[in-house]
Design a protein around this motif. Structure first.
Motif, short mmCIF file in Angstrom:
data_model
loop_
_atom_site.label_atom_id
_atom_site.label_comp_id
_atom_site.label_asym_id
_atom_site.label_seq_id
_atom_site.Cartn_x
_atom_site.Cartn_y
_atom_site.Cartn_z
N LEU A 12 -15.15 -1.74 1.53
CA LEU A 12 -14.08 -0.90 2.04
C LEU A 12 -13.00 -1.73 2.71
O LEU A 12 -11.79 -1.52 2.51
N MET A 13 -13.41 -2.71 3.50
CA MET A 13 -12.46 -3.56 4.21
C MET A 13 -11.58 -4.32 3.22
O MET A 13 -10.35 -4.38 3.36
N ILE A 14 -12.21 -4.90 2.21
CA ILE A 14 -11.47 -5.73 1.26
C ILE A 14 -10.55 -4.91 0.38
O ILE A 14 -9.42 -5.32 0.07
N ASN A 15 -11.00 -3.73 -0.03
CA ASN A 15 -10.24 -2.94 -1.00
C ASN A 15 -9.43 -1.80 -0.37
O ASN A 15 -8.90 -0.95 -1.10
N PHE A 16 -9.31 -1.80 0.94
CA PHE A 16 -8.55 -0.74 1.61
C PHE A 16 -7.09 -0.72 1.17
O PHE A 16 -6.43 0.31 1.20
N ARG A 17 -6.57 -1.88 0.75
CA ARG A 17 -5.18 -1.96 0.32
C ARG A 17 -4.90 -1.07 -0.88
O ARG A 17 -3.75 -0.70 -1.14
N HIS A 18 -5.95 -0.70 -1.62
CA HIS A 18 -5.74 0.13 -2.80
C HIS A 18 -5.27 1.54 -2.44
O HIS A 18 -4.74 2.25 -3.29
N LEU A 19 -5.45 1.93 -1.20
CA LEU A 19 -4.88 3.20 -0.74
C LEU A 19 -3.37 3.17 -0.87
O LEU A 19 -2.74 4.15 -1.30
N VAL A 20 -2.78 2.04 -0.50
CA VAL A 20 -1.33 1.88 -0.62
C VAL A 20 -0.92 1.91 -2.09
O VAL A 20 0.05 2.57 -2.47
N TYR A 21 -1.67 1.21 -2.93
CA TYR A 21 -1.36 1.20 -4.36
C TYR A 21 -1.40 2.62 -4.93
O TYR A 21 -0.51 3.04 -5.68
N GLY A 22 -2.46 3.34 -4.60
CA GLY A 22 -2.64 4.68 -5.14
C GLY A 22 -1.51 5.62 -4.78
O GLY A 22 -1.05 6.41 -5.61
N LEU A 23 -1.06 5.57 -3.54
CA LEU A 23 0.03 6.44 -3.10
C LEU A 23 1.30 6.20 -3.90
O LEU A 23 2.02 7.15 -4.23
N SER A 24 1.57 4.97 -4.22
CA SER A 24 2.80 4.65 -4.95
C SER A 24 2.69 4.92 -6.45
O SER A 24 3.70 4.89 -7.16
N MET A 25 1.47 5.17 -6.95
CA MET A 25 1.27 5.42 -8.37
C MET A 25 1.09 6.90 -8.70
O MET A 25 0.83 7.25 -9.85
N LEU A 26 1.22 7.77 -7.73
CA LEU A 26 0.97 9.19 -7.96
C LEU A 26 1.83 9.75 -9.08
O LEU A 26 1.35 10.48 -9.95
N ASP A 27 3.10 9.43 -9.08
CA ASP A 27 4.00 9.97 -10.11
C ASP A 27 3.72 9.37 -11.48
O ASP A 27 3.73 10.07 -12.49
#
Length: 235
Positions: A75-90
């Motif tokens: 979770l600590m290492i891959n938490f950045r993917h939350l940011v990625y996911g938000l920007s890929m919604l569209d």
């Protein structure tokens, strides 16, 4: 999908092909050095597909870490993917049944390509994006298997080989900076990381830095989108 889609996606993913082969080989060598064979490299790369997470997984497997520790560190290492996911919604909205795979396959390098690659004229964006994601995944699996086989057949001293992942991140960051005229997100990322380093130290900087980035990027999303639109019109 027709051949033109795969050809276009292959051309875009050449830098990732080169990087993934080498860092995948490095991962396979490390895993073999820890006493796990090529089948482990194959199945971990197919099912986990997280470069930094898999590198960490080698040491966790070797030390017999508890499942709770593995989950927390992942979770600590891959938490950045939350940011990625938000920007890929569209971009992922119209992916249909492929959407789950696109979410799973959103690595740092694939995210960089999906964010900057232009869809060729007459081609459906969902086909183009899916081809990019699938090709990147295949490069990582192939590199991991090559590394596992090479480690088993030839034997390597794997000291320092884990730096391959850091080197790839630096190359991607440099390429993104040079290919974009809007450096605000990069400056925010660097600034949040530096402040977090000063406040909580190198061992705990990840979550505070990422949390601050999310807040700032969401707050500035409207302005950043308008800047990107103006740049697109200028091009």
């Amino acid at each position: 999908m027709n051949k033109s889609v795969w050809k276009a996606a292959a051309g875009v993913t050449v830098p990732v092909l080169i990087g993934y082969l080498f860092i995948g080989i490095a991962f396979g060598l490390m895993l073999e050095g820890a006493g796990y064979g090529v089948l482990w490299a194959f199945f971990m790369s197919v099912s986990i597909y997280a470069g930094s997470g898999q590198y960490m997984g080698v040491s966790l497997l070797a030390s017999g870490a508890a499942l709770s520790q593995v989950a927390f560190l992942t979770l600590m290492i891959n938490f950045r993917h939350l940011v990625y996911g938000l920007s890929m919604l569209d971009k992922f909205r119209d992916m249909g049944r492929r959407k789950l795979y696109m979410i799973f396959s959103l690595t740092d390098e694939t995210y960089a390509l999906l964010s900057s690659a232009r869809v060729p004229d007459g081609m459906r964006s969902r086909d183009f994006f899916f081809a990019i994601a699938l090709l990147d995944h295949s490069y990582w699996v192939i590199g991991s298997v090559i590394g596992g086989l090479a480690g088993a057949l030839l034997g390597f001293d794997t000291t320092g080989v884990e730096f391959a992942m850091t080197a790839l991140f630096l190359v991607i960051c440099t390429d993104q900076w040079l290919s974009s005229t809007n450096h605000v997100p990069a400056v925010i990322g660097a600034g949040c990381t530096f402040v977090s380093l000063l406040l909580v130290g190198p061992g705990n900087l990840l979550l505070p830095a990422l949390g601050a980035m999310i807040v700032l990027l969401l707050g500035l999303q409207g302005k950043l989108d308008k800047t990107d639109e103006r740049q697109g019109e200028a091009v």
